[in-house]
Write an enzyme that holds these catalytic residues in place. Structure first.
Site, PDB file in Angstrom:
ATOM      1  CD  GLN A  33       2.785  -5.166   5.515  1.00 28.51           C
ATOM      2  OE1 GLN A  33       3.275  -5.467   4.438  1.00 28.51           O
ATOM      3  NE2 GLN A  33       1.816  -4.284   5.620  1.00 28.51           N
ATOM      4  CG  ASN A  41      -4.543  -1.421  -5.594  1.00 30.57           C
ATOM      5  OD1 ASN A  41      -3.967  -0.793  -4.706  1.00 30.57           O
ATOM      6  ND2 ASN A  41      -5.841  -1.609  -5.592  1.00 30.57           N
ATOM      7  CB  SER A  52      -5.994  -4.211   5.609  1.00 28.94           C
ATOM      8  OG  SER A  52      -5.884  -4.504   4.234  1.00 28.94           O
ATOM      9  CE  LYS A  96       4.070  -1.043   4.552  1.00 28.54           C
ATOM     10  NZ  LYS A  96       3.602  -1.614   3.255  1.00 28.54           N
ATOM     11  CB  THR A 130      -2.037   1.488  -1.176  1.00 28.57           C
ATOM     12  OG1 THR A 130      -2.552   0.347  -0.491  1.00 28.57           O
ATOM     13  CG2 THR A 130      -0.541   1.563  -1.005  1.00 28.57           C
ATOM     14  N   GLY A 168      -3.870  -8.408  -0.451  1.00 26.74           N
ATOM     15  CA  GLY A 168      -3.228  -8.349  -1.770  1.00 26.74           C
ATOM     16  C   GLY A 168      -1.874  -7.665  -1.741  1.00 26.74           C
ATOM     17  CG  ASP A 169       2.490  -6.742  -2.306  1.00 24.41           C
ATOM     18  OD1 ASP A 169       2.512  -5.759  -1.553  1.00 24.41           O
ATOM     19  OD2 ASP A 169       3.431  -6.975  -3.093  1.00 24.41           O
ATOM     20  CE  LYS A 178      -4.684  -7.126   7.127  1.00 20.84           C
ATOM     21  NZ  LYS A 178      -4.375  -7.929   5.914  1.00 20.84           N
ATOM     22  CE  LYS A 186       3.722  -7.974   1.152  1.00 19.09           C
ATOM     23  NZ  LYS A 186       3.238  -6.587   1.322  1.00 19.09           N
TER      24      LYS A 186
HETATM   25  P1  NDP Z   1      -0.083  -4.515  -8.958  1.00 19.88           P
HETATM   26  O1  NDP Z   1       0.191  -5.927  -9.276  1.00 19.88           O
HETATM   27  O2  NDP Z   1      -1.479  -4.016  -8.985  1.00 19.88           O
HETATM   28  O3  NDP Z   1       0.766  -3.564  -9.918  1.00 19.88           O
HETATM   29  C1  NDP Z   1       2.159  -3.680  -9.968  1.00 19.88           C
HETATM   30  C2  NDP Z   1       2.691  -2.706 -11.004  1.00 19.88           C
HETATM   31  O4  NDP Z   1       4.103  -2.638 -10.882  1.00 19.88           O
HETATM   32  C3  NDP Z   1       2.400  -3.156 -12.423  1.00 19.88           C
HETATM   33  O5  NDP Z   1       2.309  -2.003 -13.228  1.00 19.88           O
HETATM   34  C4  NDP Z   1       3.653  -3.974 -12.762  1.00 19.88           C
HETATM   35  O6  NDP Z   1       3.927  -4.082 -14.142  1.00 19.88           O
HETATM   36  C5  NDP Z   1       4.722  -3.160 -12.081  1.00 19.88           C
HETATM   37  N1  NDP Z   1       5.826  -4.043 -11.702  1.00 19.88           N
HETATM   38  C6  NDP Z   1       5.772  -5.107 -10.871  1.00 19.88           C
HETATM   39  N2  NDP Z   1       6.967  -5.700 -10.779  1.00 19.88           N
HETATM   40  C7  NDP Z   1       7.773  -5.006 -11.587  1.00 19.88           C
HETATM   41  C8  NDP Z   1       9.134  -5.134 -11.918  1.00 19.88           C
HETATM   42  N3  NDP Z   1       9.904  -6.107 -11.389  1.00 19.88           N
HETATM   43  N4  NDP Z   1       9.655  -4.216 -12.775  1.00 19.88           N
HETATM   44  C9  NDP Z   1       8.883  -3.235 -13.306  1.00 19.88           C
HETATM   45  N5  NDP Z   1       7.584  -3.077 -13.031  1.00 19.88           N
HETATM   46  C10 NDP Z   1       7.045  -3.942 -12.188  1.00 19.88           C
HETATM   47  O7  NDP Z   1       0.568  -4.242  -7.517  1.00 19.88           O
HETATM   48  P2  NDP Z   1       0.297  -3.060  -6.493  1.00 19.88           P
HETATM   49  O8  NDP Z   1      -0.042  -1.814  -7.211  1.00 19.88           O
HETATM   50  O9  NDP Z   1      -0.630  -3.569  -5.455  1.00 19.88           O
HETATM   51  O10 NDP Z   1       1.728  -2.917  -5.789  1.00 19.88           O
HETATM   52  C11 NDP Z   1       2.712  -1.988  -6.236  1.00 19.88           C
HETATM   53  C12 NDP Z   1       3.697  -1.726  -5.110  1.00 19.88           C
HETATM   54  O11 NDP Z   1       3.005  -1.177  -3.989  1.00 19.88           O
HETATM   55  C13 NDP Z   1       4.443  -2.954  -4.566  1.00 19.88           C
HETATM   56  O12 NDP Z   1       5.736  -2.547  -4.153  1.00 19.88           O
HETATM   57  C14 NDP Z   1       3.620  -3.334  -3.345  1.00 19.88           C
HETATM   58  O13 NDP Z   1       4.389  -4.073  -2.417  1.00 19.88           O
HETATM   59  C15 NDP Z   1       3.278  -1.951  -2.823  1.00 19.88           C
HETATM   60  N6  NDP Z   1       2.146  -1.864  -1.910  1.00 19.88           N
HETATM   61  C16 NDP Z   1       0.915  -2.329  -2.274  1.00 19.88           C
HETATM   62  C17 NDP Z   1      -0.148  -2.202  -1.412  1.00 19.88           C
HETATM   63  C18 NDP Z   1      -1.520  -2.606  -1.778  1.00 19.88           C
HETATM   64  O14 NDP Z   1      -2.436  -2.348  -0.999  1.00 19.88           O
HETATM   65  N7  NDP Z   1      -1.771  -3.208  -2.929  1.00 19.88           N
HETATM   66  C19 NDP Z   1       0.027  -1.608  -0.063  1.00 19.88           C
HETATM   67  C20 NDP Z   1       1.344  -1.066   0.166  1.00 19.88           C
HETATM   68  C21 NDP Z   1       2.349  -1.223  -0.735  1.00 19.88           C
HETATM   69  P3  NDP Z   1       3.775  -5.505 -14.887  1.00 19.88           P
HETATM   70  O15 NDP Z   1       2.311  -5.775 -14.941  1.00 19.88           O
HETATM   71  O16 NDP Z   1       4.398  -5.317 -16.213  1.00 19.88           O
HETATM   72  O17 NDP Z   1       4.498  -6.520 -14.041  1.00 19.88           O
HETATM   73  O1  2IT Z   2       2.543  -3.764   1.540  1.00 23.16           O
HETATM   74  C1  2IT Z   2       1.408  -3.658   2.049  1.00 23.16           C
HETATM   75  O2  2IT Z   2       1.215  -2.939   3.041  1.00 23.16           O
HETATM   76  C2  2IT Z   2       0.301  -4.398   1.449  1.00 23.16           C
HETATM   77  N1  2IT Z   2       0.496  -5.050   0.425  1.00 23.16           N
HETATM   78  C3  2IT Z   2      -1.056  -4.369   2.081  1.00 23.16           C
HETATM   79  C4  2IT Z   2      -1.137  -5.324   3.234  1.00 23.16           C
HETATM   80  C5  2IT Z   2      -2.509  -5.511   3.828  1.00 23.16           C
HETATM   81  O3  2IT Z   2      -2.601  -6.409   4.674  1.00 23.16           O
HETATM   82  O4  2IT Z   2      -3.455  -4.795   3.482  1.00 23.16           O
END
Ligand code: NDP
Ligand code: 2IT
Length: 450
Positions: free
Chosen positions: A115, A245, A382, A118, A214, A169-170, A94, A130
Site C-alpha cells: 500500500q 467488489n 478514496s 501504491k 478499483t 474496505g478490502d 491509508k 492496512k
Molecule cells: P470481496 O470480499 O468483495 O471479494 C473477494 C472475492 O475473492 C470473493 O469472490 C471471494 O470468494 C474471493 N476470495 C477471497 N479470498 C479467497 C481465497 N482465499 N481463495 C479464493 N477466493 C477468495 O473483496 P474485494 O473484491 O474488495 O477484494 C478482492 C481483491 O482486490 C483483494 O486482493 C483486495 O486486497 C484487492 N483490492 C481491493 C480493493 C477495494 O477497493 N476493495 C482495492 C485494491 C485491491 P469467497 O466469497 O468465496 O471468499
Molecule cells: O488494497 C487497496 O488498495 C484497498 N483495499 C483500498 C484501500 C483504500 O483505502 O481505499
C-alpha cells in the site's frame, strides 16, 4: 546478483526474513520490491544512506487487539484485530480493512507494505497502512456483522482519525461494514469526522464511483497498456477471477468498453459462460443474496457451467484480471494463459500472481500490470473522497470518473517511463516499484531520522 547494490539488497532481504519469521507473504512482497531497486541505488547514491531502507521495511507502528463479540445464539467469540501503520511520510496512513479467516500479522504487513508504494503512485498525498481481522463474515447475519464491527471499532477508534489513519474496505469489508464501523466511531468520539473512513454511503460522506473505482481502474490500466501496443479491449474475451467488489466492477467496465468477460469465481470454484457473464444475475447471486457462485450457473441456463474447485485460468481469453486474492495465479496457470494467447494481465487483487507466474508473463512478452499500479484506482478515489469530505462537497459521478481515468493514465505513463529510463521498457513491475520507492524515499530522507 553481483553488484555491491545487489549484495546490499540481498543482505537486507535476508535480515527482513530473519526478523519477521513465519510471514511468507510479507517476505514475498518485500523481496519483489527489493529486486527492482538495484539500478536505482546505482543511479541515486543518496539512497545508500544507512538506515533508509531499513526504516522503509519496518512499520512505524503495529497494533494488535482483542475483538470479543456475541453471535445470535449468545455464544461468545474472540477474534484478533490488526492495524499496521506502515509509513506516513507522504500523508496519513491509508489502506483497507480485511475480514477473512486467513488474516494474520504477516498478511496485514504484506498488504500494508504494498500500500505504501501504491499510494505513492496515486500522487495524492497518502501514506500506507492496512488492517483487519481473522473474523469470517461468511454465513453471519446482519446483526452479527454489526456487533462484530462495533466491537472492532471500539478498540480501533483510539488509533485512527482523518489526519492520522484512514481505513476503508478490502476483502470481507464493503459498504455495509463501513456503515457499522462509521456509526460506532461517531458514537464513541461524538464527532462527525467524515474523513476518518472511506467507502462511505452516498448521502453521508461517500464518494460517487468509490465502489466501482478499483475494478474500473484495473480495466482502464489494461486499456492503457494495450493502447501503448496500438490496440484496444474492444471485441476481446476476458478471464476474471473473484466475484466481489473488484471483480464485479471489472466485469462492468469490460462490458462498457466492448470486451466480453467469460468467467467469475469464488473460493468454491468458477463459472464460465460462453455467452458472456450476465452481470445483473451475478450481482443478484453475489451482492444481494450473498450465495455461492454455483448458483449463477444453475439460474443462467445452458451457456454457463460451474467447475467446482477448478482453476479459472484454464479458460482461454485474450486478457486476464486476477481479482480475488494473493497467490491465486501460479506458474502453471500463467503457462496455460500464455499458451492460450493471453495479451495482457491486469492485477485487480493485491499480489495475485506468484513471482514465478510474473516471470512467465514477462518472458512471453505479455503486458503485465502489477497490483500496485493496476488496482490503485480504489485508493485513489478514496483520496478523492477525503478531499470532498474536507471541503464538505460532493462531486458528480462524471467528475470522479474522469479524475479516475486521468489518474490511471498518469500511473500508467509514470510507470512506463520509469521502466524505460532504467533500461527495462514495458516492465511495469520495475516501473511501479521504482516510481513508488523514489517518492517515498525522497520524503523519508527530507524528514530526518524519525
Ligand atoms: P470481496 O470480499 O468483495 O471479494 C473477494 C472475492 O475473492 C470473493 O469472490 C471471494 O470468494 C474471493 N476470495 C477471497 N479470498 C479467497 C481465497 N482465499 N481463495 C479464493 N477466493 C477468495 O473483496 P474485494 O473484491 O474488495 O477484494 C478482492 C481483491 O482486490 C483483494 O486482493 C483486495 O486486497 C484487492 N483490492 C481491493 C480493493 C477495494 O477497493 N476493495 C482495492 C485494491 C485491491 P469467497 O466469497 O468465496 O471468499
Ligand atoms: O488494497 C487497496 O488498495 C484497498 N483495499 C483500498 C484501500 C483504500 O483505502 O481505499
Amino acid at each position: 546478483m553481483s553488484t555491491p547494490e545487489a549484495s546490499r539488497l540481498e543482505a537486507l532481504r535476508a535480515e527482513v526474513e530473519r526478523r519477521n519469521p513465519a510471514q511468507p507473504e510479507f517476505h514475498q512482497a518485500v523481496r519483489e520490491v527489493l529486486e527492482s531497486l538495484a539500478p536505482v541505488f546505482a543511479a541515486r547514491p543518496e539512497y545508500a544512506e544507512p538506515g533508509l531502507l531499513e526504516r522503509i521495511v519496518e512499520p512505524e507502528r503495529q497494533i494488535l487487539f482483542r475483538v470479543p463479540w456475541q453471535d445470535d445464539r449468545g455464544r461468545v467469540h474472540v477474534n484478533r484485530g490488526f492495524r499496521v501503520e506502515f509509513n506516513s511520510a507522504l500523508g496519513p496512513y491509508k489502506g483497507g480493512l480485511r475480514f477473512h479467516p486467513s488474516v494474520n500479522i504477516g498478511v496485514v504487513k504484506f498488504l500494508g507494505f504494498e500500500q505504501i508504494f501504491k499510494n505513492a503512485l496515486t500522487g495524492l498525498g497518502i501514506g500506507g497502512g492496512k488492517g483487519g481481522s481473522d473474523f469470517d463474515p461468511h454465513g453471519r447475519s446482519d446483526n452479527e456483522i454489526m456487533r462484530f464491527c462495533q466491537s472492532f471499532m471500539t478498540e480501533l477508534s483510539r488509533h485512527i482519525g482523518e489526519h492520522t489513519d484512514v481505513p476503508a474496505g478490502d476483502i470481507g469489508v464493503g459498504g455495509r461494514e463501513i456503515g457499522y464501523l462509521f456509526g460506532q466511531y461517531r458514537r464513541i468520539t461524538n464527532r462527525w469526522e467524515a474523513g476518518v473512513l472511506t467507502g462511505k454511503g452516498i448521502g453521508w460522506g461517500g464518494s460517487a464511483i468509490r465502489p466501482e473505482a478499483t475494478g474500473y481502474g484495473s480495466v482502464l490500466f489494461a486499456a492503457e497498456m494495450l493502447a501503448r501496443r496500438g490496440t484496444t479491449l474492444e471485441g476481446l474475451t476476458a478471464v476474471v477471477s473473484g466475484s466481489g467488489n473488484v471483480a464485479l466492477h471489472t466485469i462492468e467496465k469490460l462490458q462498457q468498453l466492448g470486451a466480453n468477460p467469460l468467467t467469475a469465481s469464488d473460493s468454491s470454484g468458477y463459472v464460465v459462460d460462453t455467452k458472456g457473464i450476465d452481470l445483473e444475475l451475478l450481482r443478484q447471486v453475489k451482492e444481494v443474496e450473498r450465495a455461492r457462485i454455483s448458483e449463477y450457473a444453475v439460474r443462467r441456463g445452458p451457456s454457463a457451467s460451474f467447475v467446482a474447485d477448478g482453476r479459472v485460468w484454464d479458460v482461454a481469453g485474450d486478457v486476464a484480471f486476477p481479482s480475488a486474492t494473493q497467490n491465486e495465479l501460479h506458474e502453471q496457470d500463467a503457462v496455460t494463459l500464455v499458451r492460450n494467447g493471453v495479451k495482457a494481465v491486469s492485477e485487480g487483487a493485491n499480489m495475485p500472481s506468484t513471482p514465478e507466474a510474473v516471470r512467465v508473463f514477462q518472458e512471453a512478452g505479455v503486458a503485465f500490470g502489477p497490483g500496485k499500479a493496476a488496482n490503485a484506482g480504489g485508493v485513489a478515489v478514496s483520496a478523492l473522497e477525503m478531499s470532498q469530505n474536507a471541503a464538505r462537497v460532493a462531486w458528480s459521478a462524471e467528475r470522479v470518473e474522469s479524475e479516475l481515468a486521468a489518474i490511471m493514465k498518469r500511473i500508467h505513463d509514470d510507470t512506463y517511463e520509469t521502466a524505460a529510463r532504467y533500461g527495462t521498457p514495458g516492465d511495469y513491475v520495475t516501473g511501479a516499484n521504482i516510481t513508488g520507492f523514489e517518492r517515498v524515499a525522497d520524503a523519508v530522507l527530507a524528514q530526518g531520522l524519525i
